[in-house]
Write a protein that holds these residues in place. Structure first.
Motif, PDB file in Angstrom:
ATOM      1  N   LYS A  90       0.852  -1.196   0.000  1.00  4.27           N
ATOM      2  CA  LYS A  90       0.000   0.000   0.000  1.00  4.27           C
ATOM      3  C   LYS A  90       0.893   1.253   0.000  1.00  4.27           C
ATOM      4  CE  LYS A  90      -3.749  -2.265   2.501  1.00  4.27           C
ATOM      5  NZ  LYS A  90      -4.589  -2.257   3.705  1.00  4.27           N
ATOM      6  N   GLY A  91       0.263   2.420   0.044  1.00  7.66           N
ATOM      7  CA  GLY A  91       1.003   3.675   0.028  1.00  7.66           C
ATOM      8  C   GLY A  91       1.808   3.903   1.298  1.00  7.66           C
ATOM      9  N   ASN A  92       2.944   4.543   1.161  1.00  4.26           N
ATOM     10  CA  ASN A  92       3.825   4.840   2.289  1.00  4.26           C
ATOM     11  C   ASN A  92       4.389   6.249   2.183  1.00  4.26           C
ATOM     12  OD1 ASN A  92       4.580   2.480   4.205  1.00  4.26           O
ATOM     13  ND2 ASN A  92       4.288   1.526   2.192  1.00  4.26           N
ATOM     14  N   LEU A  93       4.838   6.767   3.326  1.00  2.00           N
ATOM     15  CA  LEU A  93       5.511   8.066   3.316  1.00  2.00           C
ATOM     16  C   LEU A  93       6.844   7.973   2.589  1.00  2.00           C
ATOM     17  CD1 LEU A  93       4.844   9.199   6.994  1.00  2.00           C
ATOM     18  CD2 LEU A  93       3.828  10.186   4.932  1.00  2.00           C
ATOM     19  N   THR A  94       7.601   6.922   2.901  1.00  2.00           N
ATOM     20  CA  THR A  94       8.948   6.805   2.335  1.00  2.00           C
ATOM     21  C   THR A  94       9.270   5.354   2.017  1.00  2.00           C
ATOM     22  OG1 THR A  94      10.194   6.250   4.331  1.00  2.00           O
ATOM     23  CG2 THR A  94       9.703   8.579   3.999  1.00  2.00           C
ATOM     24  N   ALA A  95      10.298   5.177   1.206  1.00  2.00           N
ATOM     25  CA  ALA A  95      10.980   3.884   1.067  1.00  2.00           C
ATOM     26  C   ALA A  95      12.439   4.199   0.805  1.00  2.00           C
ATOM     27  CB  ALA A  95      10.397   3.076  -0.093  1.00  2.00           C
ATOM     28  N   SER A  96      13.323   3.278   1.204  1.00  2.00           N
ATOM     29  CA  SER A  96      14.751   3.439   0.893  1.00  2.00           C
ATOM     30  C   SER A  96      15.216   2.257   0.071  1.00  2.00           C
ATOM     31  CB  SER A  96      15.603   3.475   2.169  1.00  2.00           C
ATOM     32  OG  SER A  96      15.244   4.529   3.014  1.00  2.00           O
ATOM     33  N   ILE A  97      16.112   2.549  -0.871  1.00  2.09           N
ATOM     34  CA  ILE A  97      16.818   1.493  -1.594  1.00  2.09           C
ATOM     35  C   ILE A  97      18.275   1.570  -1.148  1.00  2.09           C
ATOM     36  CG2 ILE A  97      17.590   0.683  -3.856  1.00  2.09           C
ATOM     37  CD1 ILE A  97      15.012   1.938  -5.020  1.00  2.09           C
ATOM     38  N   THR A 104      14.990  -0.509 -11.920  1.00  3.85           N
ATOM     39  CA  THR A 104      13.697  -1.180 -12.096  1.00  3.85           C
ATOM     40  C   THR A 104      12.863  -1.033 -10.828  1.00  3.85           C
ATOM     41  OG1 THR A 104      14.862  -2.793 -13.455  1.00  3.85           O
ATOM     42  CG2 THR A 104      12.632  -3.374 -12.751  1.00  3.85           C
ATOM     43  N   LEU A 105      13.502  -1.277  -9.704  1.00  5.63           N
ATOM     44  CA  LEU A 105      12.790  -1.196  -8.425  1.00  5.63           C
ATOM     45  C   LEU A 105      12.311   0.233  -8.155  1.00  5.63           C
ATOM     46  CD1 LEU A 105      11.942  -2.638  -5.809  1.00  5.63           C
ATOM     47  CD2 LEU A 105      14.213  -2.118  -4.880  1.00  5.63           C
ATOM     48  N   ALA A 106      13.177   1.218  -8.407  1.00  7.74           N
ATOM     49  CA  ALA A 106      12.833   2.612  -8.122  1.00  7.74           C
ATOM     50  C   ALA A 106      11.614   3.053  -8.927  1.00  7.74           C
ATOM     51  CB  ALA A 106      14.017   3.530  -8.424  1.00  7.74           C
ATOM     52  N   LEU A 107      11.551   2.652 -10.199  1.00  3.32           N
ATOM     53  CA  LEU A 107      10.402   3.038 -11.040  1.00  3.32           C
ATOM     54  C   LEU A 107       9.104   2.490 -10.465  1.00  3.32           C
ATOM     55  CD1 LEU A 107      11.861   2.599 -14.635  1.00  3.32           C
ATOM     56  CD2 LEU A 107      11.089   4.739 -13.584  1.00  3.32           C
ATOM     57  N   SER A 108       9.164   1.314  -9.908  1.00  5.27           N
ATOM     58  CA  SER A 108       7.963   0.705  -9.332  1.00  5.27           C
ATOM     59  C   SER A 108       7.622   1.307  -7.964  1.00  5.27           C
ATOM     60  CB  SER A 108       8.189  -0.806  -9.233  1.00  5.27           C
ATOM     61  OG  SER A 108       7.161  -1.410  -8.504  1.00  5.27           O
ATOM     62  N   VAL A 155       5.207   5.763  -2.789  1.00  5.96           N
ATOM     63  CA  VAL A 155       5.769   6.570  -1.703  1.00  5.96           C
ATOM     64  C   VAL A 155       5.766   8.059  -2.022  1.00  5.96           C
ATOM     65  CG1 VAL A 155       7.283   4.680  -0.994  1.00  5.96           C
ATOM     66  CG2 VAL A 155       8.170   6.442  -2.534  1.00  5.96           C
ATOM     67  N   GLY A 156       5.884   8.854  -0.962  1.00  2.00           N
ATOM     68  CA  GLY A 156       6.014  10.293  -1.108  1.00  2.00           C
ATOM     69  C   GLY A 156       7.470  10.739  -1.165  1.00  2.00           C
ATOM     70  N   ARG A 157       8.371   9.896  -0.627  1.00  2.00           N
ATOM     71  CA  ARG A 157       9.806  10.230  -0.660  1.00  2.00           C
ATOM     72  C   ARG A 157      10.567   8.947  -0.910  1.00  2.00           C
ATOM     73  NH1 ARG A 157      13.602  11.429   4.124  1.00  2.00           N
ATOM     74  NH2 ARG A 157      11.713  11.039   5.345  1.00  2.00           N
ATOM     75  N   LEU A 158      11.430   8.973  -1.910  1.00  2.39           N
ATOM     76  CA  LEU A 158      12.209   7.793  -2.266  1.00  2.39           C
ATOM     77  C   LEU A 158      13.671   8.095  -1.964  1.00  2.39           C
ATOM     78  CD1 LEU A 158      12.219   4.973  -3.458  1.00  2.39           C
ATOM     79  CD2 LEU A 158      12.337   5.987  -5.742  1.00  2.39           C
ATOM     80  N   ILE A 159      14.265   7.226  -1.156  1.00  5.61           N
ATOM     81  CA  ILE A 159      15.582   7.508  -0.581  1.00  5.61           C
ATOM     82  C   ILE A 159      16.588   6.471  -1.050  1.00  5.61           C
ATOM     83  CG2 ILE A 159      16.819   7.782   1.617  1.00  5.61           C
ATOM     84  CD1 ILE A 159      13.924   8.153   2.863  1.00  5.61           C
ATOM     85  N   TYR A 160      17.795   6.919  -1.252  1.00  2.67           N
ATOM     86  CA  TYR A 160      18.855   6.019  -1.714  1.00  2.67           C
ATOM     87  C   TYR A 160      19.973   6.017  -0.678  1.00  2.67           C
ATOM     88  CZ  TYR A 160      21.987   3.863  -5.228  1.00  2.67           C
ATOM     89  OH  TYR A 160      22.817   3.035  -5.929  1.00  2.67           O
ATOM     90  N   ASN A 161      20.257   4.849  -0.153  1.00  6.05           N
ATOM     91  CA  ASN A 161      21.394   4.671   0.781  1.00  6.05           C
ATOM     92  C   ASN A 161      21.352   5.570   2.012  1.00  6.05           C
ATOM     93  OD1 ASN A 161      22.592   2.504  -0.389  1.00  6.05           O
ATOM     94  ND2 ASN A 161      23.970   3.704  -1.694  1.00  6.05           N
ATOM     95  N   GLN A 162      20.155   5.937   2.430  1.00  5.75           N
ATOM     96  CA  GLN A 162      20.023   6.645   3.709  1.00  5.75           C
ATOM     97  C   GLN A 162      18.806   6.075   4.432  1.00  5.75           C
ATOM     98  OE1 GLN A 162      19.977  10.874   2.711  1.00  5.75           O
ATOM     99  NE2 GLN A 162      22.222  10.948   2.597  1.00  5.75           N
TER     100      GLN A 162
END
Lengths: 507, 507
Positions: free
Chosen positions: A416-423, A435-439, A444-451
């Motif tokens: 379901k929808g989330n405030l954030t996710a991190s990869i 691929t994962l980021a596009l999906s 999410v409202g904020r997509l984070i990388y390595n944090q």
């Protein structure tokens, strides 16, 4: 300053504290000494009516004057000194240093909106007339913004300053030109009273109608209904649970006039651990995730609640570090006894789900304290049990063990929808990360990388919101300067003389 | 091109026209020859599922490619030639010249969004990292926008091109990156089929998944419910009556996931006539207001439905010109037989209200034709009869005769929300105009000075929307480039490598 325990309505204290409620010392679990009034329906009516009266003058106040008001509120909050820090800490169980940091953020947010107002408030869009245009002349049109009217705000339990009395919703509503009727959170009424006093003093110092802000104390649910259903309330801000948020949302849908409802509800903030990152930095990831989950006793909207990874050769090493880290954590206290009870119940429920195993738990503490925990499950169990998507508010996370990367992608499409996710990834994971980021972006409202997701920057490019159920209106943010837009709406002025235009649109 | 009478779902014609419905020749009131299919529930399901499949590729299409698609749709609409003009005119009763103008506006709107996409789509907000910041490093954060998903659009009766199949809602949704499932208006199904074919051809020419657009024909209300309740529908655009709009709104509120609903409903567009303007240009005002009300047979959202003025020495001269002008108007035809019947019923109801008098009526026509009318009332009658605030869709206006300027101000505080209002004034009215403008601004989406409300400029500074019941979401416009924002939502990218960022946010 001693607490009155009363409501503060348009600059006047009122309310019968004899019939009231008490807050709890979160550290001891014992009730505190001050009794607070449960606001009556007529007090709520007065607050809203006075706010509506104040709207007339306040909405016409020039942006620099609103900026001065916001800065003065900040100064008055700082002037409360250590008493504010002590009361807020006792009422919430959050350490002094955290409260001090949050106070800084709260004053900083007020300053951010003041800066915005001083820098011109919004970008004027002006299309000049063209009387010679064929087949019809073009009129002069100019796009401006108006404040919506009186805003009802419901304070959050977990940020007694930054998401409460003078928090982000109040700051952005006041910045937009909207008076605020604030329903204090019953878990920190003393903190709320002190901050309300600061706002009221600031209004006085800036010669602003005291109706611009009222603090409503209470535990009675009828107060909340009265606020959201009132015809003079034109928008509502709320931070809290999905259950309570949706009760308010449904009441708002019963109104004759629909109004915006900005509910920031639950979020599990999935953390995706990519294979090469896991292989090279699995141990650091384990430590980082546990530390992030422990922040604020897991009572952050952005707490990392679900960790997703492929069960490859590095999986066991990762989970054994997680288990070690969890076992080291001390027992902690939560914001309220009810929340601690709710947390314990959710953790017990999770233990009972077939296919979910407890990886590790932290030290047991005293009766009112809580233990941190991390669970493990597989994707098919996760899919079969919708309850595993629900936020466990507190220090508990769930590892979803995928058999391959396709399962990770499948997870990203069904959450379901989330405030954030991190990869969490290395350069060598890039193709899969993309691929994962596009999906995940659509969830999410904020997509984070390595944090880590905890720690929300207050700035112009922040977005704190997200697809339902993270928030009830995914087009908006409750943090950062864009938050002001929640309480404004566009108006086009056509062919207007300068004298009838707002100053930003003149010329 | 001959009409199939079928739905056009993701590039494929389907539907049983034997069980269908017919449209009416608006000029004669007689049914037309083509039978159109009532879409089945499985056809609607296919349209939505195919749109969702197309979302994956379409949402990732670069902005210049989306721009090319929009321009190609415009070219294909123009390529339909005179056949489109003839069918649209016959189905709606609107003259050829009006349809040609509306076609120009429709193609222009598509071009406006194409220009926007080519110029950079939106203003990137980038806050760079500051690893040295104390007490915590600042992460890199960048604000972008994502399309919401599949959009359901309900076409308007009164703009068979500009607010229908390839109208503003479709153009802005496609510009935002959202596939569209379009419910055609049953009053102009032939026009809709032609335009849908143009969109489908454009998708083919631009190598875009045909699922990006489907046209659903039908008179069955179940189709509408199915569209707005479907979990894969992420936003809905609607232009029509308050009654139908609120039925859809309530169905949307029953969804598990709340979604934005952009309903543009009724509006009476009050016209304020200031005393000095009335004294010097009363006769021109009377002529201008009648002409504006007659445009499009009064079937404009912005038709001037209420005229407010003080009954001073110039009042009688004004109303006698109004009466003369009205009597000169020919009888006209409306968009559908149902609308003509509804209009006649509303006018009869108005005649029966005690305290409302008929000032004048135009010529009587044939059975299916309608007469224009202007009524008069005083403020206390207006206040006592809420029905007088309701839009009469067609050529009828109500003069509210005030005893003094305070009554004019009182009117401005008690009217409901509207799309527009105009203040007709001289410089010598300025002080009163200013007081009035400050009050009226909170009731409208567009405030006009010395111009008629009909004619909505399509540009960046336009706002076509307004407080309820003018629209269900006063924060948005359905006309102009800002309309794209209805179908996008913010997302913050934190610490992302260039490779994972949208091109606008890279660097």
């Amino acid at each position: 300053m001693s607490l009155t325990g009363q409501n503060l309505i348009a600059g006047q204290y009122s309310g019968d504290i004899e019939q009231g409620f008490t807050a709890f010392n979160a550290f001891t679990g014992e009730p505190m000494s001050t009794t607070f009034a449960d606001a009556t329906s007529s007090e709520v009516e007065t607050a809203i009516t006075r706010a509506h009266e104040a709207f007339c003058s306040y909405s016409q106040l020039d942006a620099p004057m609103r900026a001065r008001f916001l800065r003065t509120i900040g100064e008055q909050i700082l002037a409360l000194g250590d008493e504010l820090v002590e009361i807020a800490s006792t009422e919430t169980g959050l350490p002094h240093m955290r409260i001090q940091g949050e106070r800084g953020r709260t004053v900083g947010q007020l300053g951010l909106f003041a800066d915005l107002l001083e820098s011109g408030e919004y970008q004027a869009v002006i299309d000049h007339a063209d009387p010679a245009r064929e087949p019809l002349p073009k009129p002069d049109t100019r796009l401006g913004y108006l404040p919506l009217g009186v805003v009802g705000v419901f304070a959050a339990s977990n940020f007694p300053l930054a998401f409460s009395t003078a928090g982000g919703d109040t700051a952005s509503a006041l910045a937009a030109g909207c008076p605020v009727v604030m329903k204090a959170h019953a878990a920190h009424p003393g903190t709320s009273e002190l901050v309300a006093k600061a706002i009221t003093t600031a209004a006085q110092l800036c010669d602003i109608d005291a109706g611009v802000f009222s603090l409503i104390q209470g535990k009675n649910y009828a107060i909340a209904s009265q606020i959201v259903k009132h015809p003079l309330i034109k928008a509502v801000g709320f931070t809290g649970s999905e259950r309570v948020g949706m009760i308010l949302q449904r009441q708002i849908w019963e109104r004759e006039e629909p109004i915006p409802f900005y509910g920031e509800l639950g979020s599990v903030n999935p953390q995706f651990l990519m294979p090469n990152k896991l292989a090279s930095e699995g141990s650091e990831l384990a430590q980082g995730l546990v530390a992030s989950m422990m922040m604020g006793q897991g009572q952050f909207c952005t707490s990392p609640g679900i960790w997703v990874l492929v069960a490859d050769d590095n999986y066991d090493a990762f989970t054994s570090v997680v288990a070690e880290e969890i076992k080291k954590q001390p027992a902690g206290v939560m914001l309220t006894p009810q929340m601690a009870a709710g947390f314990k119940q959710s953790v017990e429920a999770r233990k009972a789900v077939a296919g979910v195993t407890l990886l590790a738990e932290s030290e047991a503490g005293e009766g009112h304290q809580v233990q941190a925990s991390v669970f493990e499950t597989d994707l098919s169990t996760f899919i079969a049990n919708e309850s595993l998507q629900e936020e466990v508010f507190g220090t508990s996370a769930l590892i979803v063990k995928c058999s391959d990367f396709n399962e990770v992608l499948q997870f990203s499409t069904l959450i379901k929808g989330n405030l954030t996710a991190s990869i969490h990834a290395l350069d060598t994971d890039l193709s899969q990360s993309k691929t994962l980021a596009l999906s995940v972006a659509h969830k999410v409202g904020r997509l984070i990388y390595n944090q880590m997701p905890t720690g929300v920057e207050v700035c112009a490019s922040m977005n704190h919101g997200g697809p339902f159920p993270a928030s009830t209106d995914l087009r908006t943010t409750s943090v950062g300067s864009e938050a002001i837009k929640r309480f404004q709406r566009p108006i086009c002025y056509q062919n207007m003389p300068n004298e009838l235009l707002p100053s930003l649109l003149q010329g």
